[in-house]
Design a protein around this motif. Structure first.
Motif, PDB file in Angstrom:
ATOM      1  N   GLN A  77       0.889  -1.076  -0.063  1.00 51.77           N
ATOM      2  CA  GLN A  77      -0.042   0.101   0.106  1.00 51.77           C
ATOM      3  C   GLN A  77       0.674   1.275  -0.087  1.00 51.77           C
ATOM      4  O   GLN A  77       0.593   2.331  -0.655  1.00 51.77           O
ATOM      5  CB  GLN A  77      -1.067   0.002   1.377  1.00 51.77           C
ATOM      6  CG  GLN A  77      -2.069  -1.009   1.062  1.00 51.77           C
ATOM      7  CD  GLN A  77      -3.271  -0.288   0.180  1.00 51.77           C
ATOM      8  OE1 GLN A  77      -2.982   0.825  -0.413  1.00 51.77           O
ATOM      9  NE2 GLN A  77      -4.184  -1.077  -0.068  1.00 51.77           N
ATOM     10  N   SER A 127       2.408   1.703  -3.472  1.00 51.78           N
ATOM     11  CA  SER A 127       1.376   2.074  -4.390  1.00 51.78           C
ATOM     12  C   SER A 127       1.034   3.510  -4.314  1.00 51.78           C
ATOM     13  O   SER A 127       0.952   4.062  -5.474  1.00 51.78           O
ATOM     14  CB  SER A 127      -0.107   1.390  -4.160  1.00 51.78           C
ATOM     15  OG  SER A 127      -0.934   1.603  -4.711  1.00 51.78           O
ATOM     16  N   ARG A 148       3.966   5.664  -5.618  1.00 50.21           N
ATOM     17  CA  ARG A 148       4.063   5.557  -7.392  1.00 50.21           C
ATOM     18  C   ARG A 148       2.687   6.145  -7.924  1.00 50.21           C
ATOM     19  O   ARG A 148       3.172   6.843  -8.998  1.00 50.21           O
ATOM     20  CB  ARG A 148       3.980   4.038  -7.697  1.00 50.21           C
ATOM     21  CG  ARG A 148       4.271   3.769  -9.000  1.00 50.21           C
ATOM     22  CD  ARG A 148       4.116   2.245  -9.388  1.00 50.21           C
ATOM     23  NE  ARG A 148       2.862   1.882  -9.201  1.00 50.21           N
ATOM     24  CZ  ARG A 148       2.463   0.962  -7.974  1.00 50.21           C
ATOM     25  NH1 ARG A 148       3.214   0.863  -7.069  1.00 50.21           N
ATOM     26  NH2 ARG A 148       1.245   0.715  -8.019  1.00 50.21           N
ATOM     27  N   ARG A 149       1.614   6.071  -7.301  1.00 54.29           N
ATOM     28  CA  ARG A 149       0.511   6.598  -7.879  1.00 54.29           C
ATOM     29  C   ARG A 149       0.425   8.061  -8.137  1.00 54.29           C
ATOM     30  O   ARG A 149      -0.006   8.799  -9.128  1.00 54.29           O
ATOM     31  CB  ARG A 149      -0.733   6.305  -7.033  1.00 54.29           C
ATOM     32  CG  ARG A 149      -2.137   6.874  -7.542  1.00 54.29           C
ATOM     33  CD  ARG A 149      -3.213   6.140  -6.749  1.00 54.29           C
ATOM     34  NE  ARG A 149      -2.985   6.450  -5.175  1.00 54.29           N
ATOM     35  CZ  ARG A 149      -3.256   7.333  -4.511  1.00 54.29           C
ATOM     36  NH1 ARG A 149      -3.886   8.500  -5.176  1.00 54.29           N
ATOM     37  NH2 ARG A 149      -3.014   7.542  -3.093  1.00 54.29           N
ATOM     38  N   LEU A 152      -0.236  -9.053  -9.945  1.00 50.75           N
ATOM     39  CA  LEU A 152       0.445  -7.689  -9.595  1.00 50.75           C
ATOM     40  C   LEU A 152       1.932  -7.458 -10.088  1.00 50.75           C
ATOM     41  O   LEU A 152       2.433  -6.441 -10.655  1.00 50.75           O
ATOM     42  CB  LEU A 152       0.695  -7.754  -8.073  1.00 50.75           C
ATOM     43  CG  LEU A 152      -0.744  -7.194  -7.158  1.00 50.75           C
ATOM     44  CD1 LEU A 152      -0.442  -7.611  -5.737  1.00 50.75           C
ATOM     45  CD2 LEU A 152      -0.940  -5.839  -7.650  1.00 50.75           C
ATOM     46  N   TYR A 155       3.302  -4.356 -12.208  1.00 53.01           N
ATOM     47  CA  TYR A 155       4.605  -3.549 -11.904  1.00 53.01           C
ATOM     48  C   TYR A 155       5.590  -3.732 -12.908  1.00 53.01           C
ATOM     49  O   TYR A 155       6.414  -2.503 -13.052  1.00 53.01           O
ATOM     50  CB  TYR A 155       5.270  -4.181 -10.246  1.00 53.01           C
ATOM     51  CG  TYR A 155       4.351  -4.019  -9.486  1.00 53.01           C
ATOM     52  CD1 TYR A 155       3.248  -2.698  -9.359  1.00 53.01           C
ATOM     53  CD2 TYR A 155       4.172  -4.956  -8.363  1.00 53.01           C
ATOM     54  CE1 TYR A 155       2.473  -2.796  -8.340  1.00 53.01           C
ATOM     55  CE2 TYR A 155       3.065  -4.968  -7.524  1.00 53.01           C
ATOM     56  CZ  TYR A 155       2.471  -3.871  -7.320  1.00 53.01           C
ATOM     57  OH  TYR A 155       1.252  -3.632  -6.364  1.00 53.01           O
ATOM     58  N   PHE A 179      -3.002   0.389 -13.920  1.00 54.97           N
ATOM     59  CA  PHE A 179      -3.629   0.454 -12.604  1.00 54.97           C
ATOM     60  C   PHE A 179      -4.969  -0.315 -12.163  1.00 54.97           C
ATOM     61  O   PHE A 179      -5.143  -0.481 -11.239  1.00 54.97           O
ATOM     62  CB  PHE A 179      -3.823   2.239 -12.495  1.00 54.97           C
ATOM     63  CG  PHE A 179      -2.508   2.580 -12.020  1.00 54.97           C
ATOM     64  CD1 PHE A 179      -2.413   2.534 -10.494  1.00 54.97           C
ATOM     65  CD2 PHE A 179      -2.049   3.289 -13.051  1.00 54.97           C
ATOM     66  CE1 PHE A 179      -1.123   3.690 -10.173  1.00 54.97           C
ATOM     67  CE2 PHE A 179      -0.595   4.110 -12.532  1.00 54.97           C
ATOM     68  CZ  PHE A 179      -0.374   4.049 -11.247  1.00 54.97           C
ATOM     69  N   ALA A 190      -4.538  -3.057  -9.746  1.00 58.43           N
ATOM     70  CA  ALA A 190      -4.426  -2.819  -8.584  1.00 58.43           C
ATOM     71  C   ALA A 190      -5.769  -3.263  -7.466  1.00 58.43           C
ATOM     72  O   ALA A 190      -5.508  -3.357  -6.378  1.00 58.43           O
ATOM     73  CB  ALA A 190      -4.456  -1.188  -8.214  1.00 58.43           C
ATOM     74  N   LEU A 195      -4.816  -5.956  -4.787  1.00 59.66           N
ATOM     75  CA  LEU A 195      -4.422  -5.405  -3.392  1.00 59.66           C
ATOM     76  C   LEU A 195      -5.513  -5.772  -2.516  1.00 59.66           C
ATOM     77  O   LEU A 195      -5.493  -6.464  -1.343  1.00 59.66           O
ATOM     78  CB  LEU A 195      -3.749  -4.260  -3.530  1.00 59.66           C
ATOM     79  CG  LEU A 195      -2.294  -3.958  -3.326  1.00 59.66           C
ATOM     80  CD1 LEU A 195      -2.321  -2.598  -3.348  1.00 59.66           C
ATOM     81  CD2 LEU A 195      -1.856  -4.869  -2.610  1.00 59.66           C
ATOM     82  N   ASN A 250      -1.056   4.338   2.504  1.00 56.64           N
ATOM     83  CA  ASN A 250      -1.040   4.521   1.335  1.00 56.64           C
ATOM     84  C   ASN A 250      -0.630   6.308   0.863  1.00 56.64           C
ATOM     85  O   ASN A 250      -0.262   6.513  -0.141  1.00 56.64           O
ATOM     86  CB  ASN A 250      -2.330   4.198   0.518  1.00 56.64           C
ATOM     87  CG  ASN A 250      -2.476   4.563  -0.788  1.00 56.64           C
ATOM     88  OD1 ASN A 250      -2.719   5.442  -1.508  1.00 56.64           O
ATOM     89  ND2 ASN A 250      -2.295   3.232  -1.480  1.00 56.64           N
ATOM     90  N   SER A 258       8.148  -2.327  -5.865  1.00 56.18           N
ATOM     91  CA  SER A 258       6.684  -3.121  -5.732  1.00 56.18           C
ATOM     92  C   SER A 258       6.762  -4.434  -6.283  1.00 56.18           C
ATOM     93  O   SER A 258       6.039  -5.211  -5.657  1.00 56.18           O
ATOM     94  CB  SER A 258       5.611  -2.211  -6.361  1.00 56.18           C
ATOM     95  OG  SER A 258       5.411  -0.961  -5.810  1.00 56.18           O
ATOM     96  N   SER A 269       5.845  -8.065  -4.336  1.00 57.49           N
ATOM     97  CA  SER A 269       4.565  -8.659  -4.930  1.00 57.49           C
ATOM     98  C   SER A 269       5.096  -9.946  -4.979  1.00 57.49           C
ATOM     99  O   SER A 269       4.170 -11.196  -4.923  1.00 57.49           O
ATOM    100  CB  SER A 269       3.997  -8.356  -6.183  1.00 57.49           C
ATOM    101  OG  SER A 269       5.058  -8.224  -7.429  1.00 57.49           O
TER     102      SER A 269
END
Length: 410
Positions: free
Chosen positions: A221, A224, A227-228, A281, A285, A319, A322, A325, A349, A382, A386
């Protein structure tokens, strides 16, 4: 008078009044306000408030502060039900979006952004919790994929309207924001009146939950969220700043994203159910590493607008994966932990989201490509995390380091 019914009793209601129908209605409502705001944002702040890269970084830092404090949802749930909080938050998002254009200064934009962000992040926290409580584990990947597609459909309608009418009717920012936000408010109020209060089988903990065995979920999280930010803040800003995209052009790009997501998200839900969270995932990535490195090529190699736009669409499609997750956590969680952990996860997050946009905004002024290369590094971290997810996660088997829990004999 408010009616309380269990999920089992809800099966006897007409389909449109069941919990899944409410999840779909909320999935339609939220993107109308949020994505109307997003579609106009870069052009609005550049044209009206003369923002540069540093200013847009500050704006998104302010926008992410409520996400960092999403843990406050736990305290609110002591006196307000999750379903009610979700709809009230949805109405706040819509109302703040509706008045955005009436505050065209730096201070006004930041204030309204903060209010809409409180609505957005508290809604998303509760919505994730309700999805995992109301959907069966075996159905969750597929249904979450369809919920994502429904949100894309709602946004598609909004974007088509903006594209078709922005220049034709000489629309203003105030009119578009008012309509987009007003529709979301109307849907939220309707949902408050039309649906009973649904009772999940397990009473949720009303205190903060931090469990050591959830550490991998927390780590994923955090990465994520970090990176988001680069996609949300800087990818769209690049299209406006470097290539001079106007409102209808950036909306066209979002439109392509939506059509791709409507087709891609349900397939990704099925992929998660079939291949498992670890594999899907990892694919996400690896794809993001390549995309972010290619973003850097836009600056270092002088690639044109077509390649940049294609990367933007591919980036957005990845995305959709995601959702794995969410289903990973649903499989490893104690049922009573879902609501408080959703709040904790949103806070985790957003730890990086609070400081990254403003710092990366300063880095952007020196080297936009460096921002995207940093994102590629985050996606690589990430990816490594994963690979620690087991093929069949379960309580007591949260990572590959724990032995498989033996199944009881029939």
């Amino acid at each position: 008078m408010t009616r309380f019914i269990t999920l089992e009793e809800a099966k006897r209601l007409p389909f449109w009044r069941r919990p899944v129908a409410l999840l779909f209605l909320m999935a339609l409502a939220m993107p109308i306000a949020f994505n109307t705001w997003s579609a106009l944002l870069n052009n609005f702040v550049i044209e009206v408030a003369d923002f540069d890269g540093s200013d847009i970084g500050l704006l998104h830092t302010v926008r992410e502060i409520p996400g960092f404090f999403a843990i406050g949802v736990i305290a609110i749930l002591l006196f307000m039900r999750e379903q009610v909080l979700g709809l009230v938050s949805l109405a706040l998002l819509g109302a703040a979006t509706a008045v955005t254009a009436y505050f065209p200064s730096m201070g006004g934009i930041l204030t309204i952004t903060m209010l809409s962000s409180i609505g957005f992040h508290y809604y998303e926290t509760v919505n994730q919790s309700l999805q995992l409580q109301w959907l069966k584990i075996e159905d969750a990947p597929r249904m979450i994929g369809w919920l994502m597609a429904a949100g894309s459909l709602a946004t598609l309608v909004a974007y088509l309207a903006i594209m078709a009418l922005w220049e034709t009717l000489s629309l203003s920012y105030s009119i578009v924001y008012m309509i987009g936000g007003g529709v979301t408010v109307a849907i939220a109020l309707t949902a408050m009146l039309a649906y009973p209060q649904f009772e999940a089988p397990t009473v949720q903990n009303k205190k903060m939950v931090l469990r050591r065995r959830y550490w991998l979920y927390y780590a994923l999280q955090f990465m994520s969220g970090a990176r988001r930010q680069i996609f949300v803040v800087f990818a769209g800003f690049m299209m406006v700043e470097r290539f001079g995209f106007e409102v209808h052009e950036i909306t066209m790009l979002y439109l392509i994203n939506l059509v791709a997501n409507m087709l891609f998200a349900p397939l990704m839900g099925r992929a998660v159910g079939h291949f498992g969270e670890r594999r899907t995932l990892a694919v996400e990535y690896i794809g993001l590493i390549l995309v972010f490195l290619a973003y850097g090529g836009v600056y270092y190699l002088g690639w044109g607008v077509v390649i940049a736009a294609a990367l933007y669409v591919i980036d957005h499609m990845f995305f959709a994966l995601a959702l794995a997750l969410k289903t990973y956590f649903q499989k490893i969680a104690e049922p009573a932990d879902i609501a408080p952990t959703a709040a904790v996860a949103f806070t985790i997050n957003h730890i990086a989201a609070v400081f990254l946009p403003v710092l990366l905004g300063l880095l952007w002024l020196a080297s936009p490509a460096a921002v995207f290369f940093l994102a590629a590094g985050m996606a690589a971290v990430s990816l490594m995390l994963s690979l620690l997810i087991p093929r069949h996660p379960a309580p007591g088997h949260e990572t590959i380091f724990q032995p498989v829990v033996p199944q009881a004999a029939e």
